[in-house]
Design a protein around this motif. Sequence first.
Motif, PDB file in Angstrom:
ATOM      1  N   LYS A   1      -0.889  -1.774   6.682  1.00 62.28           N
ATOM      2  CA  LYS A   1      -0.669  -3.229   6.825  1.00 62.28           C
ATOM      3  C   LYS A   1      -2.127  -4.094   6.486  1.00 62.28           C
ATOM      4  N   ASN A   2      -1.990  -4.950   5.662  1.00 61.67           N
ATOM      5  CA  ASN A   2      -3.207  -5.630   5.242  1.00 61.67           C
ATOM      6  C   ASN A   2      -3.033  -6.836   6.060  1.00 61.67           C
TER       7      ASN A   2
ATOM      8  N   ASP B   1       0.674  -1.276  -0.083  1.00 61.80           N
ATOM      9  CA  ASP B   1       0.063   0.016  -0.050  1.00 61.80           C
ATOM     10  C   ASP B   1       0.912   1.141  -0.091  1.00 61.80           C
TER      11      ASP B   1
ATOM     12  N   THR C   1      -4.969  -9.270   6.238  1.00 65.11           N
ATOM     13  CA  THR C   1      -5.230 -10.670   5.934  1.00 65.11           C
ATOM     14  C   THR C   1      -4.582 -11.382   4.823  1.00 65.11           C
ATOM     15  N   ASP C   2      -3.533 -10.766   4.384  1.00 66.78           N
ATOM     16  CA  ASP C   2      -2.701 -10.974   3.519  1.00 66.78           C
ATOM     17  C   ASP C   2      -1.634 -12.033   3.812  1.00 66.78           C
TER      18      ASP C   2
END
Length: 87
Positions: A67-68, A62, A70-71
């Motif tokens: 921070k994603n 991003d 779910t990745d």
Amino acid sequence: MEHLYGKSGQKLTQTCDTIKIGDAGCELKRFAVGCIATVDVIKQAAAWGADLLITHEPTFYDHMDNKNNTDAVVAKKWEILLESKMA
């Protein structure tokens, strides 16, 4: 970071150039530089003993490096960075 920004004579209010993880106040003895913080690059920098990894592209994909959670790749990068204590 503030020291470096201060050299420009400009006040930056929003930037993606920040510490994403780790201790921003740690003493730097070794730092690694790369274009992209892939899992392999992070592992190699950690194995080499880097205290800081500087990259051009966002660590977590991003632009502002949100921070994603779910990745799976983001989770692996986070895990390696935490274990290495690298900023």
